[in-house]
Design an enzyme around this catalytic site. Structure first.
Site, PDB file in Angstrom:
ATOM      1  N   TYR A   1       0.867  -1.179   0.000  1.00 52.66           N
ATOM      2  CA  TYR A   1       0.000   0.000   0.000  1.00 52.66           C
ATOM      3  C   TYR A   1       0.903   1.228   0.000  1.00 52.66           C
ATOM      4  O   TYR A   1       1.879   1.293   0.748  1.00 52.66           O
ATOM      5  CB  TYR A   1      -0.886   0.018   1.262  1.00 52.66           C
ATOM      6  CG  TYR A   1      -1.644   1.317   1.406  1.00 52.66           C
ATOM      7  CD1 TYR A   1      -2.931   1.439   0.879  1.00 52.66           C
ATOM      8  CD2 TYR A   1      -1.070   2.432   2.023  1.00 52.66           C
ATOM      9  CE1 TYR A   1      -3.615   2.645   0.963  1.00 52.66           C
ATOM     10  CE2 TYR A   1      -1.742   3.629   2.104  1.00 52.66           C
ATOM     11  CZ  TYR A   1      -3.013   3.734   1.578  1.00 52.66           C
ATOM     12  OH  TYR A   1      -3.680   4.927   1.647  1.00 52.66           O
TER      13      TYR A   1
ATOM     14  N   GLU B   1      -3.433   7.547  -4.041  1.00 49.35           N
ATOM     15  CA  GLU B   1      -3.264   6.252  -3.396  1.00 49.35           C
ATOM     16  C   GLU B   1      -3.030   5.146  -4.420  1.00 49.35           C
ATOM     17  O   GLU B   1      -3.700   5.108  -5.446  1.00 49.35           O
ATOM     18  CB  GLU B   1      -4.536   5.970  -2.601  1.00 49.35           C
ATOM     19  CG  GLU B   1      -4.474   4.753  -1.723  1.00 49.35           C
ATOM     20  CD  GLU B   1      -5.819   4.549  -1.014  1.00 49.35           C
ATOM     21  OE1 GLU B   1      -5.944   4.993   0.138  1.00 49.35           O
ATOM     22  OE2 GLU B   1      -6.720   3.949  -1.616  1.00 49.35           O
TER      23      GLU B   1
END
Ligand code: GDP
Ligand code: MN
Length: 378
Positions: free
Chosen positions: A101, A189
């Site tokens: 992530y 993101e």
């Protein structure tokens, strides 16, 4: 303001962040064609503004162009968290070794940006964040200083990246930051940031949100938003800088102050009505803003009644009344108005000369408009 994954990947690509090759598609035939061009296995991905598409069945892997066509047939028209899928992104399937992530977002409480990363990336990152918050590494980022060298070094150490992984990773982090800053993001993101079996980084997913207040200086981003914004009324509202949300009922609502408008929505709902929209004209709105607001709400073909709820503080009731009076002259649906506060008597005098129906309180106003709309409909 948000854009789709495929658009964010376009921005990534321009910035030099590695992304899988892909094509957007709106029909099963286009999906098949895209898969043919890509050759080999592909991922067929629903383009909707919602996370968790994978778990909702909005992402399917296809081994052949025919499979991609079938997958597209299944996904198009599917509803994911209440949003109907109209667009797909077909991209080369990834040979995933591991999923990380990586994200940058605005940290409002600390008045800075924050860089976040985890080696437990993928579809369960929310779960990781709540079960094991220490698995998400966080670094404050100063707008002008940017991401500092030692932070990236610390991150690489924390993620236990190999020397081979480190170089490409550093590059992605710095480029993501540059893109985030240059386009006035509030979120950029990559989840998952994929390390492939072939030993390469690539952005498996891409999510970007932008600061609404900075859109005026981001014409490129504004164009992308135009494409994804499906509701034509909301599109007009954004152009006119009105805080409007289309809700789909039949009673138009206009008020000043987000709290007042939300309360009005609740009161109307409780009185048995269905609000058509949220529209906050804000403090100090003048006759022109009011006029634009009335026009917008009345342009909704579902609207069969209008409730205007104004509490005059900075906003002057007579200004609002003027804007409304000018715009409702030829309107055939019932319009109930409640004016209270600064210059309410002057406002009421203007209203008295029109076909508007006055109400003295919010409850009374809601009951009146609900019963008038019901009468009109029966
Ligand atoms: P989200 O569910 O909306 O976050 O959509 P993502 O694009 O992040 O996809 C969810 C998951 O699907 C990822 O974490 C991957 O595990 C998997 N996935 C997505 N694309 C591919 C792909 O091209 N190949 C493979 N093998 N898995 C993929
Ligand atoms: Mn994702």
């Amino acid at each position: 303001m948000v854009i789709h994954e495929y658009q964010a990947k376009g921005l990534f690509k321009d910035e030099g962040i590695p992304t899988p090759a892909g094509y957007a598609a709106e029909t099963p035939e286009e999906a098949k064609c895209a898969a043919e061009k890509l050759g080999g296995k592909v991922a067929v991905k629903a383009q909707v503004h919602a996370g968790g598409r994978g778990k909702a069945g909005g992402i399917k892997l296809a081994a052949t162009p025919e499979d991609a066509e079938k997958a597209a047939e299944k996904i198009l028209g599917m509803s994911i968290k209440g949003i109907t899928v109209k667009k797909l992104w077909i991209e080369e399937a990834l040979d995933i070794e591991s999923e990380y992530y990586l994200g940058i977002t605005l940290d409002r409480s600390n008045a800075c940006h924050v860089l976040m990363a985890s080696k437990k990336g993928g579809v369960d990152i929310e779960q990781v964040a709540s079960d094991d918050p220490s698995a998400i590494l966080k670094y404050p980022v100063h707008r002008h200083l940017g991401i500092l060298n030692f932070q990236v070094q610390d991150l690489i150490y924390g993620l236990e990246l190999s020397p081979v992984q480190s170089k490409g990773f550093t590059d992605i982090v710095l480029r993501l930051w540059k893109l985030y800053r240059d386009t006035d993001c509030t979120l950029a993101e990559i989840n998952p940031l994929v390390w492939t079996k072939g030993g390469q980084w690539t952005a498996g997913d891409a999510k970007m949100n932008f600061d609404d207040s900075a859109i005026y200086r981001q014409p490129g981003i504004e164009k992308l938003i135009e494409i994804v914004e499906e509701d034509p009324l909301e599109r007009v509202a954004r152009r006119e800088k009105l805080a409007y949300v289309h809700l789909g009922g039949d009673i138009g609502i206009i008020g000043n102050g987000a709290g007042l408008v939300m309360t009005t929505l609740d009161v109307v709902q409780k009185a048995g009505g269905r609000p058509a929209n949220f529209l906050d004209i804000g403090g100090g709105a003048n006759a022109q803003v009011v006029s634009n607001a009335v026009k917008l709400v009345l342009s909704d073909p579902e609207v069969r009644g209008l409730l205007i709820n104004i509490f005059g503080g900075i906003t002057r009731c007579d200004e609002v009344a003027k804007g409304i009076a000018e715009n409702v002259r030829d309107v055939r649906i019932p319009v109930v108005i409640r004016l209270s506060g600064t210059r309410e008597n002057e406002g009421r005098c203007i209203i008295a000369e029109t076909s508007l129906i006055p109400a003295s309180g919010m409850q009374e106003a809601a009951e009146k408009i609900v019963s008038l709309v019901k009468e009109g409909g029966s």
